[in-house]
Design a protein around this motif. Structure first.
Motif, mmCIF file in Angstrom:
data_model
loop_
_atom_site.group_PDB
_atom_site.id
_atom_site.type_symbol
_atom_site.label_atom_id
_atom_site.label_comp_id
_atom_site.label_asym_id
_atom_site.label_seq_id
_atom_site.Cartn_x
_atom_site.Cartn_y
_atom_site.Cartn_z
ATOM 1 N N LEU A 121 61.018 44.481 3.421
ATOM 2 C CA LEU A 121 62.226 43.687 3.369
ATOM 3 C C LEU A 121 63.362 44.363 2.537
ATOM 4 N N ASP A 160 66.702 39.742 1.795
ATOM 5 C CA ASP A 160 65.798 38.902 2.461
ATOM 6 C C ASP A 160 65.195 38.043 1.670
ATOM 7 N N VAL A 167 66.768 33.808 0.302
ATOM 8 C CA VAL A 167 67.181 32.547 1.024
ATOM 9 C C VAL A 167 66.066 31.663 1.436
ATOM 10 N N SER A 168 66.527 30.424 1.980
ATOM 11 C CA SER A 168 65.639 29.551 2.441
ATOM 12 C C SER A 168 66.288 28.804 3.699
ATOM 13 N N THR A 169 65.890 29.161 4.983
ATOM 14 C CA THR A 169 66.537 28.738 6.093
ATOM 15 C C THR A 169 66.225 27.223 6.583
ATOM 16 N N VAL A 200 63.406 32.955 8.629
ATOM 17 C CA VAL A 200 64.930 33.795 8.222
ATOM 18 C C VAL A 200 65.383 34.829 9.071
ATOM 19 N N PHE A 201 64.408 35.483 9.642
ATOM 20 C CA PHE A 201 64.770 36.508 10.415
ATOM 21 C C PHE A 201 65.440 35.900 11.886
ATOM 22 N N THR A 261 66.480 33.333 12.232
ATOM 23 C CA THR A 261 67.814 32.214 12.066
ATOM 24 C C THR A 261 69.152 33.212 12.281
ATOM 25 N N ASN A 262 68.755 34.581 11.694
ATOM 26 C CA ASN A 262 69.851 35.274 11.961
ATOM 27 C C ASN A 262 70.426 35.843 13.334
ATOM 28 N N PRO A 263 71.585 35.803 13.665
ATOM 29 C CA PRO A 263 71.719 36.357 15.023
ATOM 30 C C PRO A 263 71.526 37.472 15.318
ATOM 31 N N LEU A 264 71.450 38.425 14.295
ATOM 32 C CA LEU A 264 71.112 39.781 14.360
ATOM 33 C C LEU A 264 69.884 39.997 14.885
ATOM 34 N N PRO A 291 66.675 40.478 12.899
ATOM 35 C CA PRO A 291 65.997 41.809 12.524
ATOM 36 C C PRO A 291 64.307 42.012 12.850
#
Lengths: 430, 430, 430, 430
Positions: free
Chosen positions: A34, A38, A41-43, A162-163, A165-168, A170
């Motif tokens: 991480l 990272d 946050v809480s998604t 979390v990962f 939720t991220n448009p990238l 990871p």
């Protein structure tokens, strides 16, 4: 019941020191991939920040071991008790869960320092009570280690969300080769009717909700010898499973419509076919692997569509009673369920542990005669016995030493972010 | 299972005509104290307007009896099927539940005309099939009558909520004298461990969720011989029951805090002490009467506070197995639970039926081997088996002919607007 | 209107290079007190993460300058356009605002690398167009710099909210001494009736919403020569200002009740009296300092209580027309409004700029003849002209070079997290 | 300002008696097409039940006239003051607006009895003060009558929403022939720049928000001589007006997307083309009739699409200053706007009054020097001056005697259930 009556084996102090260090180190090892960002946050409401997991598990030892059993212990920061108490109302005021992901301090470095401080204090305490095998702190330490192992699993499933939720999108860690799948169908394993004893009795650790062991009457039934696969589940989707209300519980159907569910949470349909987000990134859907990240609603609807049903928890425990506790646990470092191998022997149940938790048809309620521990620690399991379903087995995110036959995991009907899957059951064949 | 396999006794046509007329008439009789305006509104999501109850129960006969079994039947208004279908997805599109209380037409008079039209058509159908005791319409008619009786109970509890919501607090009907309460305490009735058979078997009507009859193992237990009274419940309130989180399920505690619960829904503390809103108006709290309008959360917390627990549904059914089906039902026209009389014999359970439904510790799930009917009628019970608890017995709003030993009523944990109360149970005395 | 018609002064290329570098560097300087974790979160819907501000301001140059004016430009990461577009619908799909604080990647280091990449590209572009003073990129670069200065102010007010949300209440930077307050009362400055010209005309940059300059008729009025102080506002609170509905707009009163407002957002009543959270931590309330972090509702209610009213925006601009643009701007590095000094001359207005933005009684609507620019850049101001109020002046978080007489800031009635304060006005003295 | 300073003409007592009776009778006449059930419900937060309108207008006379000016007056039911106070905080506690549609008692008959009781009392009071033309009750009675006329308009627009919400779509009253439309285009009417006086001055009744009359400077402008028609608006829809974000305010675009707006609220696209729900039922869209039931957002977007803008309220009042107050008011009993006739003379503005209220580009704020009346009556207009827009003119639901040049109607940006339409304006032709 007092804490000292928890079902905890007596470890020698030396082994306890080792085990404490190993469990705590494993948590930190899971953080290695991480970035600092990272941890913060809480998604969604179910997801806690990684640094909260790191701190909360330390707070548990501070609150339930160091505070009561080490008169000289001074907390590193008196505000941490407010920030890192999860839901123990009797342990004092606590930070609102919805705000966990908004708190940037203490920093990640400060949280690791807090862990180190608690670890050093725990080390001293364990050394001091080394020769007293009846010391009342010992079962609480054991409980704290199992508590930490639960949070190791949550840490992984939370960071996966979390990962995702991220448009990238990871990657947490690349997946290693997991061997050859069989591609086979499955067999039914039958169990005769009778009075059986289920629940935890005898040696080894267990949570209080696994007790008391007690008798149940179960009629003849059969259970599938492997998990439902992605290929099986695709057939349900392709048969319009998500669009046929007659297959669903009423609440399930409302959820499907309101949330536009068309597949398990991490599936995505692309021009090249279905893909699945894993901790190794977005990959083509592996047809032989067990379906995972389905809710109880989906498990129940799938089973109905398949002309079967989910097993009850007594059935699962009775059928699995003699199976070894092995499988691809978190130690395999794949963080994703694996296709079934061929059964070793006819009639063996496969994939009981280490791929996905298996939804049962049993609501999570108290075993007859169940009594939680007194005080805040009694809030651990008992107060959640409402509107949840039991899952059995263990997953690819579970530590091996944390799994056992009588383990009762539990989540609400719509939860999908854990490694949750499906095993079919049914009445005995006519 | 087909509809014809429903557990329905065969009535002679003559008796069926009488029973049909009696049940339908009783619904209308319950409306007599109402003004036209009272029929229209819905005061919360659980409450349906009276005129909706009147129309929906007619729609049930139209849809499940007249349409399939009377080729000549023409509906009075084709839009009614849209307006008065409740939740039968397979029976077609339907009006949104949240809007039921916003629809002023058809008027009350038009709804009564619709009822009369359906009744005339039903009369003709019943006459025509009079001599065919195997006619497939018969079990559905029987089901429709029990369905209507369920709505009679809802009509009363819904209008109670409507009247209570109004600051003018109208009176539905004055209460008659209900005899002498005993003021006594209660006794425990013990039942030995063993394998018992529960669920519906043999003669008489039952809903599909009461089947199949099946064996259960139950350990020795005991059950209170009367209901928890208002006086009992006041002691819980006075002991700060609503302010002690350790007594509550976690969801229950959240509900208590979020909704500022301090007492059962219809209680109000005045300068002259506690009062209770009843269908006879706002009255001083009757200490010997059973506490009613409590949620599962409150029943569970009360039992914990009392050092007891709620009975499971097998326990309730086993303990009540030989008791007569009597008590103050809706026919007593008091619409409120009554204080217990002295027991006829030692060891008799009192107040099993006719005062309040009794929360059990059993989640509402399928009996082993349960299969709902095919088609829309199969949505009656099965799709609700999620996040609800079973209640047993019957209430002061239940028609006597509707009550039976194996009846499984069910509501979510926070529901309070039904006549719901508490009976204590516990392990066998040490 | 085309972009080249924006009111932008022509800078020499050399000065533009310097100004670009200075503005961009200032943004990064404001980040120096932060930890990596602080860059990530959003604590309410109005608050963006610091790293989002850093990236979005770079995206602005990339999208509106580099993409159209540098054919060779390649973006660092094509997904950034999705992540860092704020609200420019015509510039393409964008990430949901509500999820800004859930995205941990790109990391802070990656965002700084993105800034450096954009800066290097901008440097090359500016060098290339150095000698073409009519180059259409020049006014857009100037707009981009003012855009970045707006985000500098937001960065500070957003991080203030992030720190305040944290129970540990971190300090951004200690406050330096701000000189002697006068402790005086205030005087009224009167302005005669007449037709005045307001809005931007002539040299220097302005946003499009400040145009066109136009005539207004204003009756005689007077305006307070200093801001309302904390002491003034305390008198309102002590006179039960938050509990007297007759002082409030209807929506304001609903907000006060629903949100339990009892004071400005960052005030806290302790056993030692009122304190105020500042970027220098939680301090005792400074009585002579201007009240800040009040909503329009509070400003309006205070003015009514004081027997006065808020100035309209024409009044403010007319009264301030000849005043110098000075005051404690962000360059003073105090990040908090300061008490008023004594007036230099009788009739001078004090504290016009650099302490707090001042709510006006004017709704934010278009000036007569206003036309936004074509294309996405036209979304900058025009589409927000609804349900907001104009604020005038500048605050302690505004860069000095960003402030001017005709500046129209705007926020909704309930916004409080900006440095917003109150100046009184009224009809001419009878 | 005291109540006696309200702008109210002095009527002779005889004429006041007549006018009181006529206005009150007209309210009841509007109820004639209704069934008892129709009076009870509220179909959205803006809609009040008919019986509430009937009672609230009576409460107004009771509270503001009978209570202060008739010492012998006894209320019919002291709880009515709680039930029928709308928003006058200073007049005491009141029932929650959201629950207005849930209260079935008092019945419709009881509400009519309440009206008759108040009317008899008012009759006695008016008789008693007949000869005192300076009696302070007189302006309040006049205000009460205009208040009642506002509720007559709301009664119609509310019942229209109630009927439309019902899938059966009842008819209020059939529409009579409304003459020949012209089918013409429209002309612009130009007005030169200058200082104008607007607002109410001199004789006749007005609400306090129309005062004081004051000077404004207005630049040259032009205004369309008729309203925007359904045909005009269809061109906007057909040009994808609801799908082009660049035409919309930001909040408007969010509303369009969130609410799936594709047309005015009562339009419905069928296989036979567009229809419109009216108080005469669901009819084919009349192309020459004015578009109605559009929000400010839609009016603003339409004007932008048309290359024009909405008029400001000074512009509307200046342009209309010499026009007669006539048009198809509620007395025409069509309850729907009518197509424009040919203009009587070149340069005459058509459809100023009596078809639809016309959205202006002016936010609803106080006129310079505005002061509301003291006490509860001062809450009538002043506390709503926030986040609303002014509409000018009058509609087909407005009583003729209620319309006047200076009338300021006001609603929020997204309101659509009133008879609201569009008149275009623009800068003077180049």
């Amino acid at each position: 019941m007092t804490i000292s009556e928890l079902h905890v084996p007596r470890l020698t102090p030396a082994r306890l020191v080792d085990r404490y260090a190993a469990v705590r180190r494993q948590t930190e090892k899971l953080c290695e991939p991480l970035e600092t960002e990272d941890y913060v946050v809480s998604t969604m409401s179910d997801v806690s920040p990684t640094k909260w997991h790191l701190a909360h598990t330390s707070w548990f030892f501070e609150t339930f071991v160091l505070a009561p059993f080490d008169a000289s212990y001074l907390t590193l920061n008196p505000r941490y008790a407010f920030l890192f108490n999860s839901y123990y109302v009797q342990a004092g005021e606590r930070h609102c869960r919805a705000q966990r992901g908004l708190v940037t301090r203490p920093t990640v470095a400060e949280v690791f320092a807090y862990r180190a401080y608690v670890d050093a204090s725990m080390q001293r305490l364990i050394d001091r009570i080394a020769n007293d095998t009846e010391h009342p702190a010992l079962p609480v330490i054991e409980l704290g280690l199992h508590h930490e192992q639960q949070h190791q699993e949550l840490l992984l499933t939370d960071i996966k969300h979390v990962f995702w939720t991220n448009p990238l999108r990871p990657v947490y860690r690349a997946m290693s080769d997991r061997g050859r799948p069989t591609g086979d169908g499955f067999d039914w394993v039958s169990v005769p009717a009778g009075i059986y004893r289920i629940g935890h009795a005898g040696g080894g650790f267990s949570f209080d909700n696994e007790s008391p062991a007690h008798r149940v009457f179960v009629d003849e039934f059969r259970m599938a010898d492997r998990l439902v696969t992605n290929a099986d589940y695709l057939a349900f989707i392709d048969d319009r499973g998500y669009h046929r209300p007659e297959l669903w519980l009423s609440n399930g159907w409302s959820t499907v419509r309101a949330s536009n569910w068309e597949a398990p949470i991490y599936w995505e349909r692309t021009s090249d076919g279905w893909t699945e987000f894993t901790l190794a990134g977005q990959n083509a859907l592996e047809l032989d692997a067990p379906v995972t990240h389905v809710s109880f609603y989906e498990a129940d609807a799938f089973a109905r569509w398949a002309g079967a049903r989910l097993p009850t928890e007594p059935e699962w425990e009775i059928a699995a009673a003699n199976a070894p506790i092995d499988g691809p646990f978190v130690e395999s470092e794949n963080y994703h369920p694996a296709p079934a191998s061929s059964p070793a022997r006819d009639g063996d149940l496969r994939q009981l542990y280490g791929d996905v938790w298996q939804w049962t048809a049993s609501a999570y309620t108290a075993y007859p005669g169940y009594t939680p521990a007194a005080g805040a620690i009694g809030e651990y399991n008992g107060k959640w016995m409402c509107d949840q379903w039991v899952l059995r087995g263990a997953s690819c995110a579970t530590p091996q030493s944390h799994a056992r036959l009588t383990y009762r995991n539990f989540f609400p009907s719509d939860a999908r972010w854990q490694f949750m899957g499906i095993r079919l059951a049914g009445a005995a064949k006519a």
